[in-house]
Design an enzyme around this catalytic site. Structure first.
Site, PDB file in Angstrom:
ATOM      1  N   LYS A 123       4.903   9.894  -0.168  1.00 17.59           N
ATOM      2  CA  LYS A 123       3.736   9.088   0.210  1.00 17.59           C
ATOM      3  C   LYS A 123       3.070   9.672   1.455  1.00 17.59           C
ATOM      4  O   LYS A 123       1.843   9.753   1.530  1.00 17.59           O
ATOM      5  CB  LYS A 123       4.168   7.633   0.427  1.00 17.59           C
ATOM      6  N   GLN A 160       9.271   0.098   2.187  1.00 16.05           N
ATOM      7  CA  GLN A 160       9.920   0.762   1.051  1.00 16.05           C
ATOM      8  C   GLN A 160      11.048  -0.108   0.503  1.00 16.05           C
ATOM      9  O   GLN A 160      11.944  -0.513   1.243  1.00 16.05           O
ATOM     10  CB  GLN A 160      10.446   2.145   1.490  1.00 16.05           C
ATOM     11  N   ASP A 203       0.663  -2.455  -1.029  1.00 12.71           N
ATOM     12  CA  ASP A 203       1.600  -2.451  -2.153  1.00 12.71           C
ATOM     13  C   ASP A 203       1.319  -3.619  -3.107  1.00 12.71           C
ATOM     14  O   ASP A 203       1.838  -3.648  -4.226  1.00 12.71           O
ATOM     15  CB  ASP A 203       3.032  -2.598  -1.620  1.00 12.71           C
TER      16      ASP A 203
END
Ligand code: NAP
Length: 282
Positions: free
Chosen positions: A49, A93, A116
């Site tokens: 990322k 994460q 997200d």
């Protein structure tokens, strides 16, 4: 012979367009990642990322917390990022180590920075048909369908898997796009029969080669989200070699859905930065 839905190619193309868009905007979007512990797969995803950020002109900040961090410790880090006006997007994460209350952590991320798309407010908006930020993997799949001009409205879609990060938001995105959607899971009876009805079949189970030709309607579009190891090789949920001649179109693993997840995260981050800059104007 089916069309191979080349997620890698589409993601490359979209990252190039995004890079130009960011350059032209005069903005410098910034993404913060939060990783807790040293799980090698999570570390690899975070590195990927950050690399994608660098490529498109998004600044990135990595917060690394030790595995024994408390839930409160993670909440404090997220809160600092929420208050930091230089940060446009926050990605925690997942999975978080056992003992950390992941739901509380996700709910702590400011919905405006939730690139997200997992915050309950953003999921609620998605499920009520008024999406804001939407989860990257299923959104990337919708992009693949759009790029290949696969008709979704009126199609019978079957999603296998009902996780909050893939299966459920996938079903909502397909519903919002006017598909007729069935969601299957481990308690579904006559699974093969359900799957054979699908014009669009999305598998997000996490079992190598689970989807076999007898489960696929001739001419179906098959989207494989699974990431599994089989005999030391990365493979999806779908028995690709056996299914590819039955499907009209199919995503490979690797090179299908995976690259689209990261491209969508980059797009969401730019969008967060644009929204913030508009808010600042007003
Ligand atoms: P998950 O949270 O473990 O969910 C798996 C789902 O599959 C559950 O809903 C489960 O049903 C269902 N399932 C399991 N065995 C089944 C069976 N035999 N028949 C029918 N349904 C079954 O996994 P996830 O996070 O959604 O991820 C799924 C896969 O996608 C994994 O391989 C993951 O690595 C991959 N993934 C890929 C990306 C990407 O970017 N390419 C992103 C995210 C995830 P129950 O609810 O009944 O238990």
């Amino acid at each position: 012979m089916s069309t191979i839905l080349d997620g890698k190619k589409i993601s490359e193309m979209r990252l190039e367009i995004l890079k130009e868009g960011i350059e032209d905007s005069g903005l410098y979007p910034r993404l913060a990642t939060v990783i807790v512990g040293s799980d090698p797969a999570s570390q690899m995803y975070v590195r990927m990322k950050h690399r994608a950020c660098e490529r498109v002109g998004i600044g990135s900040v990595g917060i690394e917390l030790p595995a024994d961090t408390t839930t409160q410790g993670v909440l404090d880090s997220v809160n600092r990022l929420n208050r930091d006006s230089d940060i446009d997007g926050i990605l925690v994460q997942l999975p978080l180590p056992k003992g950390i209350d992941a739901e509380r952590v996700i709910a702590e991320v400011s919905p405006e920075k939730d690139v997200d798309g997992f915050h309950p407010e953003n999921l609620g908006l998605l499920f009520s048909g008024r999406p804001n930020f939407t989860p990257c993997t299923p959104t990337g799949i919708m992009t693949i369908l759009a790029e290949y001009k696969i008709p979704v409205a009126g199609a019978r879609a079957v999603v296998v898997g009902r996780s909050i990060d893939v299966g459920r938001p996938m079903s909502a995105l397909l519903t919002n796009a006017d598909a007729t959607v069935t969601v299957c899971h481990s308690k579904t009876k006559n699974l093969a029969e359900e799957l054979r009805r699908a014009d669009i079949l999305v598998s997000a189970i996490g079992r190598a080669h689970f989807i076999t030709p007898d489960m696929v309607k001739p001419g179906a579009v098959v989207i494989d989200v699974g990431i599994n190891q089989l005999n030391g090789r990365l493979t999806g949920d779908v028995d690709f070699d056996a299914v590819k001649d039955i499907a009209s179109a199919i995503t490979p693993v690797p090179g299908g859905v995976g690259p689209m997840t990261i491209a969508t995260l980059m797009e969401n981050t730019f969008r967060a930065a644009k929204v913030k800059s508009c808010d600042n104007v007003w």
